[in-house]
Design an enzyme around this catalytic site. Structure first.
Site, PDB file in Angstrom:
ATOM      1  N   ALA A  66       0.951  -1.075   0.042  1.00 29.25           N
ATOM      2  CA  ALA A  66       0.201   0.338  -0.400  1.00 29.25           C
ATOM      3  C   ALA A  66       0.925   1.178   0.116  1.00 29.25           C
ATOM      4  CB  ALA A  66      -0.568  -0.111   1.330  1.00 29.25           C
ATOM      5  N   GLY A 112       1.063  -5.638   1.135  1.00 28.68           N
ATOM      6  CA  GLY A 112       0.457  -5.613   0.335  1.00 28.68           C
ATOM      7  C   GLY A 112       0.768  -6.419  -1.076  1.00 28.68           C
ATOM      8  N   GLU A 115       1.042 -10.176  -0.589  1.00 30.68           N
ATOM      9  CA  GLU A 115      -0.643 -10.346  -0.586  1.00 30.68           C
ATOM     10  C   GLU A 115      -0.791 -10.293  -1.960  1.00 30.68           C
ATOM     11  OE1 GLU A 115      -1.663  -8.876   3.940  1.00 30.68           O
ATOM     12  OE2 GLU A 115      -0.985  -7.191   2.559  1.00 30.68           O
ATOM     13  N   GLU A 135       4.903  -5.163   8.364  1.00 28.80           N
ATOM     14  CA  GLU A 135       4.255  -4.191   8.812  1.00 28.80           C
ATOM     15  C   GLU A 135       4.330  -3.228   9.996  1.00 28.80           C
ATOM     16  OE1 GLU A 135       2.125  -6.077   5.295  1.00 28.80           O
ATOM     17  OE2 GLU A 135       3.307  -6.568   6.239  1.00 28.80           O
TER      18      GLU A 135
END
Length: 259
Positions: A66, A112, A115, A135
């Site tokens: 992100a 992300g 992911e 994160e």
């Protein structure tokens, strides 16, 4: 489509989706999530597309997750509504995509980005690629199934190592862990991905799609939806299904034969 920051291209029965924000290491924005959702919808509805390749632009990153500048200013409820929840919706769509998805990981896949990569079915990594869940270093947690889908893929122990240490895995380590299926030279990544896609595209498409859905169900992904879809399709092939429709249209009692 998000100022073409997500690009969809067709080459016969193979479609390629590219995250095209290389100047920002293909980091994701809300508009890019919307574009990824639109791509998934178009691909799922396209009966001509047999195989999908998902990759990133440039040679540094597949996706580093992100864009912090996009979500850092959000209020907590908006973070939930517009970011975490939205990302889950889009990534789940990609995981459920009807066609097999080959993820060509051209560079780093962090947060992300990792992911997103694991929503695909087959992952091929360029040798310089690295993988991480960083994160915790910015006081947050994996938000788009890094603690769920990744556990199914590599096990709780390896997922903990990534999430709790923040350490980066090399492409070779990712191959050993089962996170990726192949590692190739960066210059060969596109060629190898297309070679595999073209070979898979010669297989019976419905059989490939059903096999994917069955394996996803075995892994706990949409078990009920998969079973219901297959049961409905099987029922639709029967004599009784045709009789049921005919009797409804003719306004008469059906005469079912159990076949």
């Amino acid at each position: 489509m998000a100022e073409q920051l997500v690009q969809l291209q067709h080459d016969g029965d193979i479609a390629t989706v590219t995250l095209a924000r290389s100047a920002k290491l293909n980091s994701l924005t809300p508009a890019m999530l919307d574009a990824l959702e639109q791509c998934a919808r178009e691909l799922d509805a396209d009966t001509q597309v047999r195989i999908v390749i998902l990759t990133g632009a440039g040679d540094k990153a597949f996706c580093v997750g992100a864009d912090i500048n996009e979500w850092a200013a959000l209020q907590p409820l908006d973070m939930w509504r517009r970011w975490v929840r939205r990302g889950h919706q889009v990534f789940d769509q990609w995981a459920r995509l009807r066609q097999p998805v080959i993820v060509a990981i051209n560079g780093h896949a962090f947060g992300g980005g990792l992911e997103l990569a694991i929503t695909g079915d087959i992952r091929i990594a360029a040798e310089p690629a690295q993988f991480a869940l960083p994160e915790a270093s910015i006081a947050t947690c994996p938000g788009w199934s890094g603690t769920q889908r990744l556990v199914q893929l590599v096990g709780a122990s390896r997922a903990k190592y990534l999430a709790l240490s923040g350490r980066r895995l090399s492409a070779a380590d990712a191959l050993a862990a089962g996170l990726v299926h192949e590692v190739v030279a960066a210059a060969s990544l596109r060629e190898r991905s297309l070679e595999l896609a073209r070979d898979m595209a010669t297989k019976a498409p419905v059989a490939l799609q059903l096999s994917k859905q069955l394996i996803n169900a075995a892994a706990g992904e949409d078990q009920a939806a998969t079973l219901e879809a297959m049961a409905g399709a099987l029922a639709a092939t029967t004599h009784d299904a045709a009789e049921g429709i005919a009797s409804f249209r003719e306004k008469r009692p059906p005469r079912y034969l159990g076949r």
